[in-house]
Design an enzyme around this catalytic site. Structure first.
Site, mmCIF file in Angstrom:
data_model
loop_
_atom_site.group_PDB
_atom_site.id
_atom_site.type_symbol
_atom_site.label_atom_id
_atom_site.label_comp_id
_atom_site.label_asym_id
_atom_site.label_seq_id
_atom_site.Cartn_x
_atom_site.Cartn_y
_atom_site.Cartn_z
ATOM 1 N N SER A 140 -3.781 1.356 -7.760
ATOM 2 C CA SER A 140 -3.073 0.365 -9.169
ATOM 3 C C SER A 140 -4.670 0.152 -10.271
ATOM 4 C CB SER A 140 -2.432 -0.920 -9.386
ATOM 5 O OG SER A 140 -2.274 -2.299 -9.867
ATOM 6 N N TYR A 155 -2.695 -8.292 -2.515
ATOM 7 C CA TYR A 155 -1.725 -6.443 -3.502
ATOM 8 C C TYR A 155 -3.081 -5.347 -4.855
ATOM 9 C CZ TYR A 155 0.601 -3.095 -6.075
ATOM 10 O OH TYR A 155 1.159 -2.296 -7.241
HETATM 11 N N1 LIG Z 1 5.707 0.335 -10.446
HETATM 12 C C1 LIG Z 1 4.714 -0.526 -10.656
HETATM 13 O O1 LIG Z 1 4.278 -1.164 -11.420
HETATM 14 C C2 LIG Z 1 3.151 0.062 -9.858
HETATM 15 C C3 LIG Z 1 1.815 -0.296 -11.047
HETATM 16 C C4 LIG Z 1 0.814 0.086 -9.736
HETATM 17 C C5 LIG Z 1 0.925 1.197 -8.533
HETATM 18 N N2 LIG Z 1 1.855 1.007 -8.148
HETATM 19 C C6 LIG Z 1 1.692 1.338 -6.746
HETATM 20 O O2 LIG Z 1 2.756 2.514 -6.894
HETATM 21 C C7 LIG Z 1 3.599 2.560 -4.779
HETATM 22 C C8 LIG Z 1 4.583 3.491 -5.336
HETATM 23 O O3 LIG Z 1 5.148 2.258 -5.851
HETATM 24 P P1 LIG Z 1 6.880 2.244 -7.018
HETATM 25 O O4 LIG Z 1 6.412 1.136 -7.816
HETATM 26 O O5 LIG Z 1 7.135 3.809 -7.190
HETATM 27 O O6 LIG Z 1 7.849 1.607 -5.778
HETATM 28 P P2 LIG Z 1 9.169 1.600 -5.435
HETATM 29 O O7 LIG Z 1 10.110 1.800 -6.128
HETATM 30 O O8 LIG Z 1 9.788 0.754 -4.653
HETATM 31 O O9 LIG Z 1 8.229 2.819 -4.185
HETATM 32 C C9 LIG Z 1 8.382 2.619 -2.683
HETATM 33 C C10 LIG Z 1 8.631 3.583 -2.109
HETATM 34 O O10 LIG Z 1 7.753 3.248 -0.881
HETATM 35 C C11 LIG Z 1 8.351 3.649 -0.191
HETATM 36 N N3 LIG Z 1 8.170 1.951 1.065
HETATM 37 C C12 LIG Z 1 8.454 1.822 1.275
HETATM 38 N N4 LIG Z 1 7.774 0.945 2.194
HETATM 39 C C13 LIG Z 1 7.309 2.395 3.101
HETATM 40 C C14 LIG Z 1 7.736 2.616 4.653
HETATM 41 N N5 LIG Z 1 7.441 0.857 5.806
HETATM 42 N N6 LIG Z 1 7.483 3.700 5.021
HETATM 43 C C15 LIG Z 1 7.840 4.319 4.520
HETATM 44 N N7 LIG Z 1 7.588 4.677 2.652
HETATM 45 C C16 LIG Z 1 8.102 3.103 2.525
HETATM 46 C C17 LIG Z 1 10.005 3.300 -0.701
HETATM 47 O O11 LIG Z 1 10.681 3.659 0.036
HETATM 48 P P3 LIG Z 1 12.243 3.304 1.534
HETATM 49 O O12 LIG Z 1 12.286 1.449 1.143
HETATM 50 O O13 LIG Z 1 13.172 4.090 1.769
HETATM 51 O O14 LIG Z 1 11.083 3.800 3.101
HETATM 52 C C18 LIG Z 1 9.732 3.368 -1.605
HETATM 53 O O15 LIG Z 1 10.796 5.216 -1.800
HETATM 54 C C19 LIG Z 1 2.610 1.737 -4.631
HETATM 55 O O16 LIG Z 1 1.779 2.190 -4.074
HETATM 56 C C20 LIG Z 1 2.854 0.518 -6.091
HETATM 57 O O17 LIG Z 1 1.951 -0.744 -5.081
HETATM 58 C C21 LIG Z 1 3.515 0.801 -8.936
#
Ligand SMILES: NC(=O)c1ccc[n+]([C@@H]2O[C@H](COP(=O)([O-])OP(=O)(O)OC[C@H]3O[C@@H](n4cnc5c(N)ncnc54)[C@H](OP(=O)(O)O)[C@@H]3O)[C@@H](O)[C@H]2O)c1
Length: 276
Positions: A140, A155
């Site tokens: 991030s 985070y």
């Molecule tokens: N959205 C943003 O603004 C942003 C910005 C920078 C970086 N990121 C990073 O991008 C990545 C993806 O995030 P996102 O924004 O796409 O979030 P999201 O929509 O909440 O998706 C998170 C994913 O992680 C899975 N997950 C969470 N806990 C888990 C566990 N214990 N075991 C297995 N799977 C798990 C969830 O699936 P289940 O609930 O089905 O397990 C879901 O598929 C993260 O690392 C986040 O920190 C996001």
């Protein structure tokens, strides 16, 4: 059937960024292993992508916070067909450190740092032996703004770890033909925000990227050979300059004596000149 790209394993593929990676990599001809806890969502996505692209897709439902489940994923990563790991599963717990539930803080650090490291380690040696593979770590932009923490200090620090781990691992693996890319998204429109207790609509909308555009930029960065991709950053020269400033500190970061300003006896040595 694989169209020659091999198999990409994507963690957190049931939603958000991971689900878009699944879509884009299937379109590129990768077979897929989709990992997350929500098996129903993974199966729905797998079924749609099989119909649309004809690639082979396995669903590996796993809670990566659980050691036995994580080991199943590590074992799958050690198979010879794996050519890409997208280390994407992550959570964001928001709020000040002093009022944060320590168990939630622990869970976030564990998933964002420990699990991502274990999975990269599991896949890396086979990739090195085969002289082929890509490890994509979704960090991030908060990784480089620890002085201005967004979401939470923990985070941001967990993502700073992932960036440092990626850069170091890339140095270790590049001579084996294995690429390690850190992706540093800014705010991206996914469910992560709501799960972390933040309404994304309260952010200025000019700082929020759509998920498809973020992933397309990250894959374009990988195609261009970038090891750190910041989808929002207009001029890559700014990142290059940031890295050069950091590298210039190098010769003076470990010396026999403390610096003069700390009042100890003078080293008698001028600081080493910065690299040009
Ligand atoms: N959205 C943003 O603004 C942003 C910005 C920078 C970086 N990121 C990073 O991008 C990545 C993806 O995030 P996102 O924004 O796409 O979030 P999201 O929509 O909440 O998706 C998170 C994913 O992680 C899975 N997950 C969470 N806990 C888990 C566990 N214990 N075991 C297995 N799977 C798990 C969830 O699936 P289940 O609930 O089905 O397990 C879901 O598929 C993260 O690392 C986040 O920190 C996001």
């Amino acid at each position: 059937m694989s169209q020659g790209q091999g198999t990409a394993l994507i963690t957190g593929a049931s939603a958000g960024i991971g689900a878009v990676y699944a879509d884009r990599l299937a379109q590129r001809g990768y077979d897929l292993v989709l990992v997350a806890r929500d098996a129903a969502k993974l199966n729905e996505l797998a079924s749609r992508l099989r119909d649309e692209t004809g690639v082979m897709i396995e669903v590996l439902s796993a809670d990566l916070a659980d050691a036995n489940d994580r080991r199943k994923v590590e074992a799958r990563l050690q198979a010879d067909d794996i050519t890409m790991l997208v280390n994407n599963a992550g959570i964001a717990v928001s709020g000040p450190t002093i009022s944060m539930d320590p168990e939630r803080l622990d869970a976030m650090i564990h998933l964002n740092m420990v699990v991502a490291t274990r999975l990269a380690r599991a896949v890396a040696s086979g990739m090195a032996q085969r002289r082929k593979g890509d490890i994509v770590n979704i960090a991030s932009v908060v990784a480089i703004r620890g002085d201005q923490p967004a979401i939470s200090v923990g985070y941001g620090a967990s993502k700073a770890y992932l960036l440092a781990f990626s850069e170091g691992l890339d140095s270790e693996l590049s001579s084996y033909g294995v690429r390690v890319q850190a992706v540093l998204p800014g705010a991206t429109r996914t469910e992560l925000w709501a799960k972390g207790g933040i309404d994304i609509n309260t952010l200025p909308q000019e700082v929020v990227m759509e998920t498809g555009e973020m992933v397309d930029a990250a894959l374009a960065g990988l195609d261009q050979g970038e090891r750190v991709t910041i989808p929002s950053l207009p001029d890559i020269a700014d990142w290059v300059a940031f890295k050069a400033d950091r590298a210039a500190l190098g010769p003076n970061l470990s010396r026999r004596l403390p610096a003069d300003r700390y009042g100890s006896r003078s080293s008698g040595l001028a600081p080493l000149p910065k690299a040009s």
